[in-house]
Scaffold this active site. Structure first.
Site, PDB file in Angstrom:
ATOM      1  N   MET A 173       0.804  -1.218   0.000  1.00  0.00           N
ATOM      2  CA  MET A 173       0.000   0.000   0.000  1.00  0.00           C
ATOM      3  C   MET A 173       0.840   1.273   0.000  1.00  0.00           C
ATOM      4  O   MET A 173       0.286   2.372  -0.025  1.00  0.00           O
ATOM      5  CB  MET A 173      -0.901   0.011   1.241  1.00  0.00           C
ATOM      6  CG  MET A 173      -1.966  -1.071   1.245  1.00  0.00           C
ATOM      7  SD  MET A 173      -3.125  -0.906  -0.144  1.00  0.00           S
ATOM      8  CE  MET A 173      -3.845   0.700   0.196  1.00  0.00           C
ATOM      9  N   ARG A 174       2.170   1.135   0.042  1.00  0.00           N
ATOM     10  CA  ARG A 174       3.002   2.338   0.092  1.00  0.00           C
ATOM     11  C   ARG A 174       2.814   3.187  -1.162  1.00  0.00           C
ATOM     12  O   ARG A 174       2.825   4.432  -1.089  1.00  0.00           O
ATOM     13  CB  ARG A 174       4.465   1.970   0.268  1.00  0.00           C
ATOM     14  CG  ARG A 174       5.367   3.190   0.441  1.00  0.00           C
ATOM     15  CD  ARG A 174       6.813   2.828   0.747  1.00  0.00           C
ATOM     16  NE  ARG A 174       6.957   2.429   2.130  1.00  0.00           N
ATOM     17  CZ  ARG A 174       7.322   1.214   2.514  1.00  0.00           C
ATOM     18  NH1 ARG A 174       7.563   0.283   1.611  1.00  0.00           N
ATOM     19  NH2 ARG A 174       7.457   0.925   3.787  1.00  0.00           N
ATOM     20  N   ALA A 175       2.624   2.556  -2.307  1.00  0.00           N
ATOM     21  CA  ALA A 175       2.445   3.310  -3.549  1.00  0.00           C
ATOM     22  C   ALA A 175       1.207   4.193  -3.476  1.00  0.00           C
ATOM     23  O   ALA A 175       1.234   5.359  -3.905  1.00  0.00           O
ATOM     24  CB  ALA A 175       2.347   2.355  -4.736  1.00  0.00           C
TER      25      ALA A 175
END
Length: 696
Positions: A271-273
């Site tokens: 989910m970092r993107a």
């Protein structure tokens, strides 16, 4: 005098990425990938002059804000007085130690005097400024881990032998790298918020402008900077205004769903993107003076936040299919205009134009490889910060590197026997498609080395598990506490200690000996003669070598590639940390001609000799891939005698019902182990290499 940010020609995407991080440090930093001479370092260093000044507490070595000091700062409590200084640009050298980066505790004073003496490192100096790492891909893994953890947490922790120190470390992280010298691991690459590719312009007019500006700067740096002072002041003002606007920027649900759709559509991991894209989109809206995130802001953020997160194969180059991006964004045609001021959204997302329109035609490639200037020309007539042209063409003007696209070396070329009776190609080169690589089992060089930290063979390294203790050599960085106490215990009565506790003196201190893993040099010597191509062995050979290269990439090895055919051997890839370059050379390997086996072995011996002089601590492993035939040059047995002290594996590529066993004979003469090509697919080569022994 620093070269002005606004005077750098082209590089619109890089400028935008740096500015977005200056507006919102939560974006997570910028990684600049590019070939040498593309102004990567120059433009990052120039950014510091555009950042707003910072207020720091008097006497604080950690740059605490006097209005909101860190209560856990090692220099607390603060007096409340402060002063204003310019934002710092701190550079992390490639050869820096962990103590230099994070700071160091004086362990001798801590154990012998009970004093917590802490010397701040570069992370403390970069707090509330910029931390710049040139050639970040050449940093040791444990330093990169420490650096990115501090960037993500905003805090630096130093833990040594029960002594703990923490301080704030919030900074704009910028790193530059040349992919030819090696890649970052995917999990580390993901920790950078944005990534930009810096490529040299192929437009002669733009390259001429680069030279013109650079010469003017070298002739009169202060005068050149003065001519760009107005543009620099305008950029600094816009950054300050965008920072002030950012807390009020709204991310509507429509934009949030658009971000999630784009990230899911490109199948990025984790989910970092999504989070980085959201922060970058909000920063972009603030930079453009908008109070709500719009579709153009999401597009601009996705172009910078997603390319390096889409790699599925470690040898894949970062990139983004912008047609696919537009397709995903077009699913939101009913997305309302969120601009309260009615300003049209910029479809190119990130126009830096601060000057009058140029009368010159725009180039098809807005990126440049350096910076320069002209003492006689008005710099504002050069389109200094304009996004001039379409930057999305993934094809280089130099053309394709794939020999199949160039129409040379087709696998179906006619063949004829050579004078020795072995097959040769009537054309000079033939191209064989590589088979599917497979996952190779781990192999190691036997013994315990002292090479650079890696993930393959046993070695004594600064990190790893503690395997023993020794008397300190120089300044102690890692105390072996148990050994120190054992050394001090017999002397307590003579030191006048009658009650609880121990008295420790400097001579009692013992240093920990740690054992970890090292990276090795894996040198491939591959037979590329016509006999290999004629029997269609090269597909399997390429698959085997690519599989071992993949393993070398994961184990942080250095690799080199020698090919031999015709009358000579060629070092097509000098030993390098860029395993990706080795994979590219292997895929493009062409075959044909006779087999100069002796030349290949002599070349391997020469390369290993030179590399030993350059890097004596890195232990080599030689992998010779051949069918053992020598149809050109001298007898290979004499050349093989030069490699008897090297750990070697000979991969026997001979096939067919009748086998001459020449490769096995070669291996016996070298003291190496012979392995048949058809046994590599199940990972047997790894077991073979583990069984080899270095000759003392």
């Amino acid at each position: 005098m620093t070269y002005p940010f606004s005077a750098v020609v082209g590089l619109a995407d890089l400028k935008l990425a740096l500015v977005l991080n200056a507006v919102s440090p939560r974006v997570g930093g910028v990684l600049v990938r590019g070939e040498k001479g593309t102004a990567k370092s120059t433009i990052v260093r120039a950014l510091a002059a555009l950042l707003p000044p910072v207020a720091v507490a008097d006497g604080c070595r950690f740059s605490c804000d006097p209005a909101a000091p860190d209560p856990l700062c090692p220099d607390a409590p603060h007096s409340g007085d402060g002063s204003v200084r310019a934002a710092r640009l701190v550079e992390l050298p490639v050869g820096a130690s962990e103590d230099r980066l994070a700071g160091s505790l004086d362990l001798e004073r801590a154990l012998t005097e009970g004093v917590k003496a802490f010397e701040p490192g570069l992370l403390a100096a970069a707090h509330r400024g910029i931390l710049y790492v040139d050639e970040v891909n050449l940093l040791h893994d444990h330093l990169v881990d420490l650096l990115l953890d501090a960037a993500a947490l905003g805090t630096c922790y130093v833990e040594r032998e029960g002594v703990s120190v923490r301080h704030s470390a919030r900074f704009l992280l910028s790193g530059t790298m040349n992919p030819e010298e090696g890649e970052l691991r995917p999990q580390l690459l993901d920790r950078f918020g944005l990534t930009v590719e810096a490529r040299a312009s192929r437009d002669p007019a733009e390259r001429a402008e680069v030279i013109r500006r650079r010469l003017a700067y070298e002739l009169d740096p202060e005068g050149f900077a003065g001519r760009w002072a107005a543009e620099e002041a305008e950029l600094a003002r816009r950054i300050a205004e965008a920072r002030a606007l950012l807390p009020g920027v709204v991310l509507p649900d429509a934009a949030l769903k658009q971000i999630a759709t784009v990230c899911a559509g490109f199948e990025v991991d984790g989910m970092r993107a999504d989070i980085v894209t959201a922060h970058a989109a909000m920063a972009h809206a603030a930079w453009e003076g908008r109070a709500r995130v719009g579709s153009a802001d999401v597009r601009a953020a996705a172009r910078l936040a997603l390319p390096h997160r889409r790699r599925r194969d470690p040898f894949d180059a970062p990139g983004l299919d912008e047609a696919r991006l537009d397709e995903l964004l077009n699913d939101f045609d009913d997305y309302p205009d969120d601009d309260p001021d009615g300003r049209p959204e910029d479809p190119e997302a990130g126009n830096f134009d601060t000057s009058e329109p140029s009368s010159e035609p725009e180039s098809g490639d807005a990126e440049s490889d350096a910076e320069s200037g002209s003492p006689s020309a008005d710099p504002r007539d050069s389109g200094d910060l304009r996004d001039s042209g379409d930057l999305r063409d993934s094809r280089d003007s130099r053309g394709s590197r794939d020999p199949r696209e160039a129409g040379v070396g087709q696998a179906g070329a006619a063949r004829s026997p050579d004078a020795s009776g072995s097959d040769s190609l009537t054309v000079e080169d033939a191209f064989a498609q590589a088979g599917t690589p497979y996952r190779a089992r781990v192999f190691t060089v036997p013994g315990v080395g002292t090479g650079v930290p890696g993930r393959r063979s046993r070695a004594r390294t600064p990190d790893g598990r503690t395997s023993g203790s020794r008397l300190p050599e120089g300044r102690i960085t890692s105390v072996h506490l148990t050994a120190t106490l054992r050394a001090a215990a017999p002397h307590q009565r003579s030191r006048g200690v009658a009650g609880p506790g121990l008295r420790i003196v400097k001579s009692d201190l013992r240093e920990a000996v740690r054992e970890g893993r090292e990276g090795n040099l894996v040198l491939f010597a591959v037979d590329a003669s016509g006999s290999m191509a004629a029997r269609k062995r090269m597909g399997a050979v390429k698959a085997a070598v690519l599989s071992l290269l993949l393993d070398a990439y994961q184990r942080r090895d250095k690799v080199g590639l020698i090919t031999f055919r015709g009358d000579t051997a060629e070092l097509v890839l000098p030993p390098t940390s860029s395993v990706e370059a080795g994979a590219a050379r292997m895929r493009e390997l062409r075959t044909g001609g006779r087999t100069p086996l002796a030349a290949g072995l002599l070349k391997a011996a020469d390369v290993l000799r030179v590399e030993h002089l350059r890097d004596p601590a890195r232990r080599p492993l030689l992998v010779v891939v051949t069918d053992g035939r020598a149809t050109s040059g001298p007898d290979p047995r004499r050349a093989a005698g030069l490699l008897t002290r090297v750990s070697t594996v000979v991969v026997d590529c001979e096939s067919g019902p009748v086998r001459l066993g020449l490769a096995a004979e070669l291996a016996a003469g070298m003291g190496a182990l012979a392995v048949r090509l058809d046994s590599l697919a199940d990972g047997a080569l790894a077991q073979v290499v583990r069984a080899t022994r270095m000759v003392a």
